[in-house]
Scaffold this motif. Structure first.
Motif, PDB file in Angstrom:
ATOM      1  N   SER A  61       0.909  -1.318  -0.013  1.00 49.26           N
ATOM      2  CA  SER A  61       0.119  -0.073   0.023  1.00 49.26           C
ATOM      3  C   SER A  61       0.805   1.155   0.008  1.00 49.26           C
ATOM      4  CB  SER A  61      -1.025  -0.117   1.149  1.00 49.26           C
ATOM      5  OG  SER A  61      -0.113   0.271   2.394  1.00 49.26           O
ATOM      6  N   LEU A  62       2.254   1.207   0.024  1.00 49.12           N
ATOM      7  CA  LEU A  62       3.099   2.320   0.262  1.00 49.12           C
ATOM      8  C   LEU A  62       3.534   2.584  -1.167  1.00 49.12           C
ATOM      9  CD1 LEU A  62       4.261   3.971   2.494  1.00 49.12           C
ATOM     10  CD2 LEU A  62       6.564   2.509   2.067  1.00 49.12           C
ATOM     11  N   GLU A  63       3.177   4.026  -1.536  1.00 43.85           N
ATOM     12  CA  GLU A  63       3.851   4.270  -2.940  1.00 43.85           C
ATOM     13  C   GLU A  63       5.195   4.390  -2.734  1.00 43.85           C
ATOM     14  OE1 GLU A  63       1.479   7.480  -4.381  1.00 43.85           O
ATOM     15  OE2 GLU A  63      -0.072   6.164  -5.114  1.00 43.85           O
ATOM     16  N   LEU A  64       5.959   4.485  -4.017  1.00 42.24           N
ATOM     17  CA  LEU A  64       7.325   4.642  -4.095  1.00 42.24           C
ATOM     18  C   LEU A  64       7.664   5.675  -5.023  1.00 42.24           C
ATOM     19  CD1 LEU A  64      10.305   4.051  -3.674  1.00 42.24           C
ATOM     20  CD2 LEU A  64      10.044   2.023  -5.438  1.00 42.24           C
ATOM     21  N   HIS A  65       8.168   7.031  -4.551  1.00 43.39           N
ATOM     22  CA  HIS A  65       8.426   8.263  -5.322  1.00 43.39           C
ATOM     23  C   HIS A  65      10.069   8.194  -5.510  1.00 43.39           C
ATOM     24  CE1 HIS A  65       4.482  10.483  -4.475  1.00 43.39           C
ATOM     25  NE2 HIS A  65       4.322   9.390  -4.768  1.00 43.39           N
ATOM     26  N   TYR A  66      10.486   8.571  -6.618  1.00 50.83           N
ATOM     27  CA  TYR A  66      11.815   8.796  -6.954  1.00 50.83           C
ATOM     28  C   TYR A  66      12.086  10.464  -6.900  1.00 50.83           C
ATOM     29  CZ  TYR A  66      16.278   9.433  -9.368  1.00 50.83           C
ATOM     30  OH  TYR A  66      17.587   9.918  -9.665  1.00 50.83           O
ATOM     31  N   SER A  67      13.339  10.565  -5.910  1.00 45.82           N
ATOM     32  CA  SER A  67      13.766  11.936  -5.674  1.00 45.82           C
ATOM     33  C   SER A  67      14.608  12.300  -6.540  1.00 45.82           C
ATOM     34  CB  SER A  67      14.230  12.006  -4.105  1.00 45.82           C
ATOM     35  OG  SER A  67      14.726  13.298  -3.927  1.00 45.82           O
ATOM     36  N   MET A  68      14.626  12.936  -7.366  1.00 51.70           N
ATOM     37  CA  MET A  68      14.952  13.302  -8.717  1.00 51.70           C
ATOM     38  C   MET A  68      16.510  14.181  -8.398  1.00 51.70           C
ATOM     39  SD  MET A  68      14.518  15.429 -12.233  1.00 51.70           S
ATOM     40  CE  MET A  68      12.788  15.103 -12.256  1.00 51.70           C
ATOM     41  N   LYS A  69      16.495  14.785  -7.284  1.00 51.25           N
ATOM     42  CA  LYS A  69      17.732  15.306  -6.842  1.00 51.25           C
ATOM     43  C   LYS A  69      19.149  14.535  -6.828  1.00 51.25           C
ATOM     44  CE  LYS A  69      16.030  16.911  -2.906  1.00 51.25           C
ATOM     45  NZ  LYS A  69      15.023  15.907  -2.832  1.00 51.25           N
ATOM     46  N   ALA A  70      18.730  13.389  -6.796  1.00 48.95           N
ATOM     47  CA  ALA A  70      19.813  12.350  -6.795  1.00 48.95           C
ATOM     48  C   ALA A  70      20.518  12.102  -8.078  1.00 48.95           C
ATOM     49  CB  ALA A  70      19.564  10.991  -5.918  1.00 48.95           C
TER      50      ALA A  70
END
Length: 411
Positions: A61-70
């Motif tokens: 149920s947990l959404e996964l987001h990509y942190s683009m600053k990396a």
């Protein structure tokens, strides 16, 4: 002579006929394809496998987001956009890259202190979610929304009253430029409501680059409790809850990879209570370094071999200007060696020599490896710096001394 040490990161990339392979392509051939050194190369397979690993261990149920600053390389972001549920950006430039992937705008979030009115306007016009970090940003969003005739998608970025213990960078707790102090959140929730803005939820980020599983579990537990307290003081139902990230990767000797299983189990146990208290909330985690850091390498070519008073120096065509973190950030941190190897001499057997790998810049800080055991190298050999998929090229002073930029490839 010593046996060549092997960092766990090196085992992620296959070796065929003594040559490292990235994306199934031998490094020597990849260098020919790129046409010059130095360069960054990112392995598509490793990116895909890392996302799958995270999803396997964390609650469904947990959404996964990509942190683009990396790593904002457009091709890499495009690939990840097909694997994750959302993208977190920190500038108008990153916002454009995220929108170009075709990701739904409402699944793109814009965080970071000091967002200009122009940046806020672009985000509102695009339909992205803005993570407001100050009273000024809230007031500006209300004005922009009225001018455009568009209701801004507003989330409050919260500076929690705790920190992620043992993290490489502490993004929360104490006085910080990031977010709205948790104790000031009720006032700003009321302000947003008085300005006609609906608050969709909260973004609570306490730290990054942690290899301490217990610390991450503790911080996430406190994050969820804080979110419930803030929700009780909000006038709108919480629809978005971003609990940050903080997962680290091992860079240096003695560091072990993070164990995701206990973290996932703790979240699995806690989320039912959160869903009961915040029935409309979609909970997400944002990861950057953890998704991309181990999937990238930096490659430079040995252009000279020097011996100075008994010490061997391998001089390469790359260095600090392309990979600031590996060099030690202009001497501002206690320098440790990233895992480094000769990519065209990957055999684990044979003698080694102690060398320092340096770049072409006119500063003694231009170090890629200091007194490291490597196979005897020759001019033309390819030096590989592992763990280089995050905060590499885009976090380095490429204009320093006006050497050419380092290209990037996704294979």
């Amino acid at each position: 002579m010593n046996a060549k040490p092997v960092h766990a990161a090196q085992t992620l990339f296959p070796v065929v006929d003594d040559c490292l392979q990235v994306g199934g392509v031998p490094l020597t051939r990849l260098a020919q394809r790129v046409g010059s050194t130095p360069f960054y190369a990112y392995d598509r397979r490793l990116l895909t496998e890392r996302v799958a690993q995270v999803r396997m261990h964390l609650p469904h149920s947990l959404e996964l987001h990509y942190s683009m600053k990396a790593n904002p390389m457009p091709a890499l972001v495009q690939h990840l956009s097909t694997l994750v549920d959302g993208i977190d950006v920190a500038s108008a430039g990153e916002l454009k890259v995220a929108l170009d992937t075709g990701m739904a705008p409402e699944r793109i979030s814009f965080a970071g202190p000091g967002k200009s009115e122009a940046e806020l306007t672009r985000a509102v016009a695009a339909g992205a979610v803005v993570h407001a970090e100050s009273e000024r940003e809230i007031r500006a969003l209300a004005k922009i929304g009225e001018q455009l005739g568009i209701e801004p998608l507003l989330v409050l970025r919260i500076n929690p009253d705790f920190e992620l213990k043992g993290s490489g960078m502490r993004m929360g707790g104490g006085a910080k430029q990031f977010g709205i102090d948790a104790e000031d959140a009720p006032r700003l929730l009321a302000l947003a409501s008085s300005l006609g803005l609906a608050t969709l939820g909260f973004h609570i980020f306490s730290g990054s680059q942690s290899l301490k599983m217990e610390a991450i579990i503790e911080a996430q537990a406190q994050t969820l409790l804080l979110a419930e307290r803030l929700a009780a003081q909000a006038r709108d139902p919480v629809r978005i809850l971003n609990i940050g990230g903080g997962f680290g990767i091992p860079y240096f000797p003695g560091e072990a990879a993070l164990d995701l299983a206990p973290i996932g189990a703790a979240l699995d146990a806690a989320l039912p209570r959160v869903h009961a208290a915040l029935p409309q909330a979609q909970v997400s985690i944002e990861l950057g370094r953890y998704l991309v850091g181990e999937a990238g390498v930096y490659v430079a070519r040995v252009v000279d071999r020097k011996v100075s008073r008994g010490q061997v120096f391998l001089v390469t065509d790359g260095g600090l200007h392309h990979h600031l973190a590996a060099s030690g950030n202009f001497g501002q941190v206690i320098r440790k060696n990233y895992p480094v190897a000769l990519g065209n001499r990957m055999s684990a057997s044979g003698d080694t020599e102690t060398v320092s790998v340096v770049g072409p810049l006119c500063t003694p800080l231009d170090l890629l490896a200091e007194r490291m055991d490597l196979p005897a190298a020759e001019v033309g050999d390819l030096v590989v710096v592992f763990q280089s998929g995050a905060y590499g090229r885009s976090a380095s002073p490429q204009g320093f001394l006006s050497h050419p930029d380092a290209p990037e490839v996704l294979v």
